[in-house]
Write an enzyme that holds these catalytic residues in place. Structure first.
Site, PDB file in Angstrom:
ATOM      1  N   GLU A  62       0.819  -1.219   0.000  1.00  0.00           N
ATOM      2  CA  GLU A  62       0.000   0.000   0.000  1.00  0.00           C
ATOM      3  C   GLU A  62       0.851   1.266   0.000  1.00  0.00           C
ATOM      4  O   GLU A  62       0.452   2.290  -0.558  1.00  0.00           O
ATOM      5  CB  GLU A  62      -0.950   0.015   1.194  1.00  0.00           C
ATOM      6  CG  GLU A  62      -2.119  -0.949   1.062  1.00  0.00           C
ATOM      7  CD  GLU A  62      -1.808  -2.367   1.525  1.00  0.00           C
ATOM      8  OE1 GLU A  62      -0.630  -2.653   1.828  1.00  0.00           O
ATOM      9  OE2 GLU A  62      -2.742  -3.189   1.582  1.00  0.00           O
ATOM     10  N   PHE A 124     -12.543  -7.773  12.618  1.00  0.00           N
ATOM     11  CA  PHE A 124     -11.370  -8.169  11.836  1.00  0.00           C
ATOM     12  C   PHE A 124     -10.992  -7.057  10.856  1.00  0.00           C
ATOM     13  O   PHE A 124     -11.842  -6.542  10.144  1.00  0.00           O
ATOM     14  CB  PHE A 124     -11.678  -9.463  11.068  1.00  0.00           C
ATOM     15  CG  PHE A 124     -10.560  -9.899  10.159  1.00  0.00           C
ATOM     16  CD1 PHE A 124      -9.332 -10.311  10.674  1.00  0.00           C
ATOM     17  CD2 PHE A 124     -10.713  -9.869   8.780  1.00  0.00           C
ATOM     18  CE1 PHE A 124      -8.294 -10.697   9.841  1.00  0.00           C
ATOM     19  CE2 PHE A 124      -9.680 -10.265   7.936  1.00  0.00           C
ATOM     20  CZ  PHE A 124      -8.471 -10.674   8.470  1.00  0.00           C
ATOM     21  N   GLN A 125      -9.733  -6.695  10.840  1.00  0.00           N
ATOM     22  CA  GLN A 125      -9.184  -5.628   9.997  1.00  0.00           C
ATOM     23  C   GLN A 125      -9.852  -4.279  10.228  1.00  0.00           C
ATOM     24  O   GLN A 125     -10.005  -3.476   9.313  1.00  0.00           O
ATOM     25  CB  GLN A 125      -9.236  -6.032   8.515  1.00  0.00           C
ATOM     26  CG  GLN A 125      -8.308  -7.218   8.230  1.00  0.00           C
ATOM     27  CD  GLN A 125      -7.971  -7.417   6.765  1.00  0.00           C
ATOM     28  OE1 GLN A 125      -8.787  -7.130   5.896  1.00  0.00           O
ATOM     29  NE2 GLN A 125      -6.774  -7.897   6.475  1.00  0.00           N
ATOM     30  N   LYS A 174     -17.864  -1.172   4.327  1.00  0.00           N
ATOM     31  CA  LYS A 174     -18.167  -2.158   3.292  1.00  0.00           C
ATOM     32  C   LYS A 174     -19.637  -2.123   2.882  1.00  0.00           C
ATOM     33  O   LYS A 174     -19.972  -2.190   1.703  1.00  0.00           O
ATOM     34  CB  LYS A 174     -17.792  -3.556   3.796  1.00  0.00           C
ATOM     35  CG  LYS A 174     -17.908  -4.609   2.712  1.00  0.00           C
ATOM     36  CD  LYS A 174     -17.251  -5.913   3.110  1.00  0.00           C
ATOM     37  CE  LYS A 174     -17.325  -6.903   1.944  1.00  0.00           C
ATOM     38  NZ  LYS A 174     -16.602  -8.145   2.223  1.00  0.00           N
ATOM     39  N   MET A 492      23.754   9.329   4.166  1.00  0.00           N
ATOM     40  CA  MET A 492      23.569  10.556   4.940  1.00  0.00           C
ATOM     41  C   MET A 492      23.731  10.287   6.424  1.00  0.00           C
ATOM     42  O   MET A 492      24.272  11.100   7.165  1.00  0.00           O
ATOM     43  CB  MET A 492      22.197  11.165   4.627  1.00  0.00           C
ATOM     44  CG  MET A 492      22.047  12.600   5.088  1.00  0.00           C
ATOM     45  SD  MET A 492      23.278  13.708   4.379  1.00  0.00           S
ATOM     46  CE  MET A 492      22.412  14.324   2.940  1.00  0.00           C
TER      47      MET A 492
END
Lengths: 582, 163
Positions: A62, A124-125, A174, A492
């Site tokens: 993602e 869930f999630q 959803k 760096m």
């Protein structure tokens, strides 16, 4: 969930929430959505499959989706769009959202959420997306009713692209994507609480005009706002009319042509001597879409005390950027292009010009700083110097490529040595400094401009943060060129350890590096390994000749090379360390 | 310097946390915060008391204005204004102290709104300093419990804060 009956003014077909999302994207003219599917967004993915107008690009993580959408937005000036699922999909996306937020990039992020009835039940999630992203978005919404979906998406695009741009997130449960509604996409948005100022105050613009004409040691300081605000032409015209020196910030590179004689180069922590000294020594400073970031002016107390009589004019669309770090004498809130347009009209309306004798003396002073040649490096070295690679990249691409970079030493060398003459050719994470952005940025830019050369200047540490996107490049045939300045260190970090931590290179050495040549090959691309200065140019030419292939150039550079000039953190910008000082 | 910011926000879920989050994320301090819907039910009004230099408060005001839910922000302390805070104090009030407690409450124009043989609950309204002064006037050991609302403020005269 009960559905509200559609208002009588709403006409149109009955669509599911997922189909509404598609229609909205289509109405906004969205070409690409960068995303990754998951349970909570499956209805939306199903709607993708039933249409052909909006193209979905499947990334491998993602974070890559967000950076690619961001890269697309930076390259085109249009709104980037990303779509991810709930929970881990969103948390993976947060780095990309914060990156876009810090650099004011217009983006709309669509996220899936668990069904409305399950919100708050630790489903869930499930995670509190609106809560997690609140500090790093311009605004966010949770849509609880499918009847509000279209108007919310309209608001999201409006907020993301107007005023000071930024990412706006729309969290869609959803069931909202499953339920149906009468589709109606509003033409206009009215929000009483959101009315960004566009037009600069005429009185303030006149004050600025008078200050500029009276200036004896003027300086123009151009930031990312000039790029975002499409004000490059106006900046250039103003600077040339007045014969003023101009510096660009890291984010402002290309807003004024770097090859022009009035350009004194980039300023700041790794800016040129001439830019930093002129910034510190000027009597009138015109800041255009720049926010006096700590990487630009160092310690604000030093900046103020170093030149107490300096007058500062600051043009910015965001009032909160004005007088945030540095007290400004003439604040002008407005769209940079509009304000510069008004300012130019005043300048063109008079024959008065700043005192030419004073300007000549100022330019002579700048010439002495320039003579320091602060970007010089050892050209006779037997090892490949990273600066040399960037110079060759500039030559080989004729300065016409879109260059993305990751974050680190290579980013600074790319900024210092590739001369950007046009805006939106230099794409990197300035504000958040996100490692791993380079490759997804290049993907977004290449999709937007398939006929242009797109190169990602990176390092072996940065590239490994989103390297799985090589797979996305394969799937969608994105023949970008990866220029990996491989010094086997987090460069760096090593440089700072060398300067400020007694050469203790704690965890900055990367052991067990992959064979990048084979890695590129494994993903179906072309890998090249270059370890001699004499081979650099030839390899670059060959890579850019391979128009249809992604080429991964693993360039083994001098391990000890550092970025100069350098202003140590907390110091003033005139306190630079040069290579010759060591 | 103490400042009283009066803020009109959209009466939407999350508006309060956006404002509170702005203060915490930028390291500003909220001394008191009161919030309730206004006569227009789509809008809430917050009163925030904060401290900081003029530059800090200017930055807070600008940042608040940037929030998409925020309709308007004013610094009431810049002009003439009235501020009030409500306090409920439960005090020990038995035996010989009972009369004295009533007298002190009267002097501060407090109202006793609940009584037992050993305690009073006193309601007191006024500027913050008046409530502080009342508490100081009491014997510390007599105070059983206090609860305060934080400041609500409004501009003096005909000046109004409207969307």
């Amino acid at each position: 969930m009960e559905l509200k009956p559609p208002a009588i003014t709403e006409t149109g077909e009955t669509l599911t929430g997922a189909e509404v999302v598609m229609r909205c994207l289509e109405a906004e003219g969205v070409e690409y959505v960068f995303g990754y599917p998951g349970g909570a967004v499956l209805y939306i993915y199903d709607a993708f499959a039933k249409q052909t107008k909006v193209r979905h690009i499947l990334v491998r993580h993602e974070q890559g989706a967000l950076h690619a959408a961001d890269g697309y937005a930076r390259a085109t000036g249009r709104c980037g769009v990303a779509l991810v699922t709930s929970g881990p999909g969103v948390t993976n996306a947060v780095t990309g959202i914060a990156t876009a937020y810090m650099d004011s990039i217009p983006m709309v992020v669509l996220t899936g959420q668990v069904p409305t009835r399950a919100i708050g039940e630790d489903a869930f999630q499930e995670c509190d997306t609106v809560g997690i992203t609140r500090p790093c978005v311009k605004h966010n919404f949770l849509v609880k009713d499918v009847n509000d979906l279209a108007s919310t998406i309209k608001k999201a695009f409006h907020i993301a692209t107007t005023g000071r741009p930024g990412p706006v997130l729309v969290d869609i449960p959803k069931d909202v994507s499953q339920h149906t509604t009468r589709f109606h996409y509003p033409e206009h948005v009215h929000m009483r609480s959101y009315n960004p100022v566009v037009k600069g105050h005429a009185g303030q613009i006149k004050k600025a005009f008078q200050l500029l004409l009276a200036a004896e040691r003027p300086m123009v300081y151009v930031g990312g706002g000039a790029v975002l605000g499409e004000a490059s032409a106006e900046v250039t015209e103003l600077v040339r009319l007045l014969n003023f020196p101009v510096t660009n910030t890291l984010m402002g590179l290309g807003a004024y042509p770097a090859t022009d004689k009035q350009s004194v180069g980039m300023l700041g922590m790794h800016g040129t001597v001439e830019a930093n000294m002129a910034m510190q020594g000027c009597d009138v400073l015109l800041a255009v879409g720049a926010r006096f970031d700590d990487r630009v002016i160092g310690n604000p107390a030093h900046f103020a005390a170093g030149n107490p009589t300096r007058k500062i004019i600051h043009i910015d669309v965001d009032p909160s950027s004005i007088s945030k770090r540095v007290k400004v004498d003439v604040p002008i809130v407005g769209h940079v292009r509009d304000v510069l347009h008004d300012l130019l009209a005043l300048i063109k309306g008079t024959k008065d010009r700043p005192d030419p004798a004073a300007l000549a003396a100022w330019w002579a002073q700048i010439a002495t700083w320039r003579a320091k040649d602060c970007l010089k490096y050892d050209r006779a070295s037997k090892l490949i110097k990273p600066q040399f690679v960037v110079e060759k990249l500039y030559e080989v691409t004729g300065g016409n490529a879109i260059i993305t970079s990751d974050v680190g030493q290579h980013q600074m060398w790319a900024a210092q040595f590739y001369k950007f003459d046009k805006p939106r050719r230099w794409i990197n994470s300035g504000g958040l400094g996100t490692m791993g952005v380079g490759l997804p940025y290049a993907m977004g830019a290449k999709l937007a401009f398939p006929d242009m050369d797109v190169a990602c200047v990176t390092g072996e540490a940065s590239i490994q943060m989103c390297i799985q996107e090589l797979s996305t490049c394969k799937q969608y045939h994105l023949p970008v060129k990866i220029v990996n300045l491989n010094n086997r260190y987090m460069g760096m970090v090593r440089q700072w350890q060398e300067f400020f931590h007694g050469n203790r290179y704690a965890e900055s050495y990367i052991d067990a590096l992959p064979d990048f040549e084979k890695l590129a090959d494994a993903y179906g691309h072309v890998g090249m390994r270059i370890d001699k200065p004499g081979d650099v140019e030839g390899a670059l030419r060959e890579a850019f000749k391979l128009k249809d292939r992604l080429v991964f150039l693993d360039i083994i550079t001098d391990q000890t090379e550092n970025v100069f000039p350098m202003v140590p953190g907390g110091k003033g910008i005139s306190e630079m360390i040069l290579a010759e000082d060591l | 310097m103490r400042h009283i910011l009066s803020i009109l926000v959209e009466n939407e879920a999350g508006a309060l946390s956006r404002v509170a989050g702005l203060f915490s994320a930028r390291g500003y301090n909220i001394e008191t915060l009161t919030v309730a819907p206004t006569e227009d039910a789509t809008m809430s009004r917050m009163t925030i008391v904060t401290t900081g230099s003029d530059d800090v408060v200017e930055q807070i005001t600008k940042q608040l204005n940037k929030l998409v839910d925020v309709v308007k922000v004013v610094d009431l302390s810049e002009g003439k204004h009235i501020e009030r805070e409500l306090m409920l104090v439960k005090v020990r009030a038995g035996g010989k102290d009972r009369e004295e407690m009533k007298r002190t409450a009267d002097i501060f124009r407090g109202r006793i709104i609940d009584v037992t043989d050993k305690s009073y609950t006193i309601e007191l309204t006024g500027p913050t300093e008046k409530l502080d002064a009342f508490l100081e006037a009491l014997d510390r050991s007599a105070i059983l419990e206090t609860v305060r609302t934080g400041v609500s403020g409004i501009g003096r005269g005909e000046w109004v804060l409207k969307a």
